[in-house]
Design an enzyme around this catalytic site. Sequence first.
Site, PDB file in Angstrom:
ATOM      1  N   ASP A  39       0.836  -1.198   0.000  1.00 36.00           N
ATOM      2  CA  ASP A  39       0.000   0.000   0.000  1.00 36.00           C
ATOM      3  C   ASP A  39       0.872   1.250   0.000  1.00 36.00           C
ATOM      4  O   ASP A  39       1.668   1.454   0.927  1.00 36.00           O
ATOM      5  CB  ASP A  39      -0.894  -0.031   1.251  1.00 36.00           C
ATOM      6  CG  ASP A  39      -2.123   0.847   1.130  1.00 36.00           C
ATOM      7  OD1 ASP A  39      -2.095   1.811   0.359  1.00 36.00           O
ATOM      8  OD2 ASP A  39      -3.114   0.569   1.811  1.00 36.00           O
ATOM      9  N   ASP A  40       0.742   2.047  -1.047  1.00 38.81           N
ATOM     10  CA  ASP A  40       1.428   3.346  -1.131  1.00 38.81           C
ATOM     11  C   ASP A  40       2.950   3.240  -1.219  1.00 38.81           C
ATOM     12  O   ASP A  40       3.664   4.129  -0.742  1.00 38.81           O
ATOM     13  CB  ASP A  40       1.069   4.239   0.072  1.00 38.81           C
ATOM     14  CG  ASP A  40      -0.389   4.677   0.068  1.00 38.81           C
ATOM     15  OD1 ASP A  40      -1.108   4.334  -0.885  1.00 38.81           O
ATOM     16  OD2 ASP A  40      -0.808   5.356   1.019  1.00 38.81           O
ATOM     17  N   CYS A  77      -5.884   3.856  -4.139  1.00 34.98           N
ATOM     18  CA  CYS A  77      -5.969   2.431  -3.833  1.00 34.98           C
ATOM     19  C   CYS A  77      -7.160   1.680  -4.401  1.00 34.98           C
ATOM     20  O   CYS A  77      -6.985   0.707  -5.145  1.00 34.98           O
ATOM     21  CB  CYS A  77      -5.896   2.229  -2.330  1.00 34.98           C
ATOM     22  SG  CYS A  77      -6.826   3.418  -1.359  1.00 34.98           S
ATOM     23  N   ARG A  81      -7.385  -1.620  -6.923  1.00 37.69           N
ATOM     24  CA  ARG A  81      -7.837  -2.906  -6.403  1.00 37.69           C
ATOM     25  C   ARG A  81      -9.004  -3.457  -7.226  1.00 37.69           C
ATOM     26  O   ARG A  81      -9.105  -4.665  -7.449  1.00 37.69           O
ATOM     27  CB  ARG A  81      -8.213  -2.757  -4.922  1.00 37.69           C
ATOM     28  CG  ARG A  81      -6.992  -2.516  -4.056  1.00 37.69           C
ATOM     29  CD  ARG A  81      -7.320  -1.903  -2.694  1.00 37.69           C
ATOM     30  NE  ARG A  81      -6.087  -1.385  -2.122  1.00 37.69           N
ATOM     31  CZ  ARG A  81      -5.249  -2.084  -1.350  1.00 37.69           C
ATOM     32  NH1 ARG A  81      -5.533  -3.338  -1.046  1.00 37.69           N
ATOM     33  NH2 ARG A  81      -4.146  -1.538  -0.887  1.00 37.69           N
ATOM     34  N   LYS A 139      -6.431  -5.383   3.512  1.00 32.51           N
ATOM     35  CA  LYS A 139      -7.234  -4.277   2.981  1.00 32.51           C
ATOM     36  C   LYS A 139      -8.034  -4.704   1.758  1.00 32.51           C
ATOM     37  O   LYS A 139      -7.477  -5.216   0.791  1.00 32.51           O
ATOM     38  CB  LYS A 139      -6.307  -3.105   2.655  1.00 32.51           C
ATOM     39  CG  LYS A 139      -7.020  -1.887   2.092  1.00 32.51           C
ATOM     40  CD  LYS A 139      -6.046  -0.741   1.999  1.00 32.51           C
ATOM     41  CE  LYS A 139      -6.555   0.392   1.145  1.00 32.51           C
ATOM     42  NZ  LYS A 139      -5.620   1.523   1.082  1.00 32.51           N
ATOM     43  N   HIS A 141     -11.294  -2.544   0.732  1.00 35.49           N
ATOM     44  CA  HIS A 141     -11.618  -1.178   0.297  1.00 35.49           C
ATOM     45  C   HIS A 141     -12.463  -1.132  -0.980  1.00 35.49           C
ATOM     46  O   HIS A 141     -12.369  -0.201  -1.761  1.00 35.49           O
ATOM     47  CB  HIS A 141     -10.320  -0.372   0.098  1.00 35.49           C
ATOM     48  CG  HIS A 141     -10.537   1.112   0.203  1.00 35.49           C
ATOM     49  ND1 HIS A 141      -9.705   2.035  -0.403  1.00 35.49           N
ATOM     50  CD2 HIS A 141     -11.500   1.834   0.834  1.00 35.49           C
ATOM     51  CE1 HIS A 141     -10.124   3.253  -0.137  1.00 35.49           C
ATOM     52  NE2 HIS A 141     -11.225   3.163   0.616  1.00 35.49           N
ATOM     53  N   HIS A 230       0.617   2.581   4.356  1.00 38.29           N
ATOM     54  CA  HIS A 230      -0.408   3.617   4.395  1.00 38.29           C
ATOM     55  C   HIS A 230      -0.317   4.398   5.704  1.00 38.29           C
ATOM     56  O   HIS A 230       0.133   3.873   6.721  1.00 38.29           O
ATOM     57  CB  HIS A 230      -1.789   2.964   4.260  1.00 38.29           C
ATOM     58  CG  HIS A 230      -2.891   3.909   3.894  1.00 38.29           C
ATOM     59  ND1 HIS A 230      -3.488   4.746   4.814  1.00 38.29           N
ATOM     60  CD2 HIS A 230      -3.507   4.146   2.707  1.00 38.29           C
ATOM     61  CE1 HIS A 230      -4.425   5.456   4.215  1.00 38.29           C
ATOM     62  NE2 HIS A 230      -4.460   5.115   2.932  1.00 38.29           N
ATOM     63  N   ASP A 335      -0.233  -0.616  -4.833  1.00 37.19           N
ATOM     64  CA  ASP A 335      -1.519  -0.176  -5.380  1.00 37.19           C
ATOM     65  C   ASP A 335      -1.466   1.210  -6.009  1.00 37.19           C
ATOM     66  O   ASP A 335      -2.363   1.587  -6.767  1.00 37.19           O
ATOM     67  CB  ASP A 335      -2.616  -0.241  -4.312  1.00 37.19           C
ATOM     68  CG  ASP A 335      -2.368   0.681  -3.121  1.00 37.19           C
ATOM     69  OD1 ASP A 335      -1.271   1.258  -3.008  1.00 37.19           O
ATOM     70  OD2 ASP A 335      -3.291   0.806  -2.284  1.00 37.19           O
ATOM     71  N   ASN A 336      -0.448   1.986  -5.693  1.00 35.20           N
ATOM     72  CA  ASN A 336      -0.240   3.316  -6.293  1.00 35.20           C
ATOM     73  C   ASN A 336       1.114   3.821  -5.837  1.00 35.20           C
ATOM     74  O   ASN A 336       1.840   3.115  -5.128  1.00 35.20           O
ATOM     75  CB  ASN A 336      -1.347   4.309  -5.908  1.00 35.20           C
ATOM     76  CG  ASN A 336      -1.692   4.333  -4.430  1.00 35.20           C
ATOM     77  OD1 ASN A 336      -2.783   3.948  -4.033  1.00 35.20           O
ATOM     78  ND2 ASN A 336      -0.762   4.761  -3.602  1.00 35.20           N
ATOM     79  N   LYS A 390       1.231   9.675  -5.269  1.00 37.06           N
ATOM     80  CA  LYS A 390      -0.132   9.151  -5.173  1.00 37.06           C
ATOM     81  C   LYS A 390      -1.140  10.267  -5.479  1.00 37.06           C
ATOM     82  O   LYS A 390      -0.891  11.435  -5.178  1.00 37.06           O
ATOM     83  CB  LYS A 390      -0.364   8.620  -3.760  1.00 37.06           C
ATOM     84  CG  LYS A 390      -1.760   8.113  -3.471  1.00 37.06           C
ATOM     85  CD  LYS A 390      -1.877   7.654  -2.035  1.00 37.06           C
ATOM     86  CE  LYS A 390      -3.285   7.221  -1.672  1.00 37.06           C
ATOM     87  NZ  LYS A 390      -3.393   6.759  -0.277  1.00 37.06           N
TER      88      LYS A 390
END
Length: 603
Positions: A39-40, A77, A81, A139, A141, A230, A335-336, A390
């Site tokens: 994540d991130d 995110c 996803r 996660k 989301h 994150h 994810d980004n 991001k």
Amino acid sequence: MRLKGAVTLLITLALFSPASLGAQAAPTKRPNIVILLADDWGFSDVGAYGGEIATPNIDALAAKGVRFSNFHVAGSCSPTRAMLQTGVINHRAGLGNMPETIPPEHLGKPGYEARLNNRVVTIADQLRNVGYRTYLTGKWHLGHTPDTVPTARGYDRALALAQSGADNFEDKPNLLIYDKTEWSEDGKPVKLPKRFYSSTLIVDRMIRYIDGEKASGRPFLASVNFIANHIPVQARDADIAAYAGRYSDGWTALRNQRRAAAIAKGVMPTGVAMVTMDSSGDWSKLTAEQRRQRAGAMAAYAAMGTAMDREIGRLIAHLKAIGAYENTIFVFLSDNGAEATDPMAMGAFTRWNANQLYDQSIAQQGRPGSLTAQGAGFASASASPLRGYKFTASEGGLRVPMILAWPGNPAIKGGTVAAGFAHVTDMPLTLLKLAGVMPQQGSFAGRRVEPMIGMDLSPMLTGAASSVHSADKPLGYELSGNAVLFKGDYKLVKNLPPYGDGRWRLYNITMDPGETKDLSGSDPDRFAAMQKDYAAFAKANKVLPMPEGYTAPKQILANALRTLLIPRLIALWPVGALLVMATAAAIWWRRRRRKQPLGSAKP
């Protein structure tokens, strides 16, 4: 040369054919699939991509597999996803925008459900249909209602977080955005253990799920979705201590070091040009205390990454112990791009609120009870040598590390780099093809669904092809008004404030991945043609224009206020009512006393 190419192609087809993968044999011959979603994480955070953060287990996967150096996702995110789960562009999957950044005017419009809609089918649905066991931890989301939790979308077992992030040590949300956490297990609300660490918990539960069905002999899909790194960035003391003093030279020095290392690792072209991002600031102009604070935040970020990597290593070791490692396909990606947002730099109210709700002292950074963020300066280093972060549609927001390894398959050229363009919508189709499963083509289980749009990346895994995307086929993307049209080596892009000025620009992202030379003036015909391609994409996918004055950061704050303020006002209304009644009574009593004549008071 033609003969050599034909032989290579034949070998590829043989090694990746359904028969060799077990599509015609028993389901146990099919490979397991493990998706490791960070994540991130920025492009050069992983050691194998030039980062100094200790990621030995991810690097080991890179040595066994293929690193993609031109792989793209969404700028935040849940849109990523949605595409990773379905192979369908985010606007058709329901995530034209995510819940935290969607303006109220868009919510509920076609493609803007802010959850995974029922017009798409997941990779889990398709794999379960042919005998796979399917598990998800971490996660999600993509929805929190009964019809949008993972177990309603193809997963047999799932420990899932419905929100963008949460605390890593406590069952507590990001208090600036949410009033409570939304963790569930198998579709039902669940209370997390009193003491845990998020990356450890996510892997623990995945191992439990895998072991629970091990006796069946069936292959499995394991979707492991970390909330590292994150906000809040948090790690154990020992991991943070390992990076003490590492970042005291600041982000500019680190951005330059990362650029050189990315070139040396082969994931960036020699001599790649690089901009200095305006929002990163000048390290030399910070006070000693400010430098200590920022370096400490980056140390916590690196520590969180190392902790996540350790848990990946623990999962891999377990798969080796149960004899599942060799026949498992591993995919690692982010994810980004890196997160530049820092609550402590978002204005006086947010800073005051963070200080009220968390311990924001320098000594506490990254530890329990803190709300630490990497910040724009070090996020520019995480993205090195790319532009942007991001949320943006620049390469630093969309281009991420992606590694695919299959240890027991000799067709995959371990330790190599695939430099051709690839996209997150390619992943579900590729994995299904590698598993010998026929991907859905517009229908599934007797109902019509959105067809998958991705390409099969298998030829890039063997070196049989440098790219699988046609140079004349456009691929559009939009999120929060930041928009892109990819076509061959070129990228048309615009970013709205605060990330850009809303103007279209044109770059050759093969030669200039750092987006330093705008070609819109020197190549006007291509510029105009790609603008027409984007307009066609936006029309076909019902992309809505953003409201006047919209920015993603402002919308996050506005949506959070609506989410938090109304429930809290409702919760406080009895107290408020009592206060109003007491005040009214006091006023009435004072007025009554004033009206009484002198000497009329009772004894």
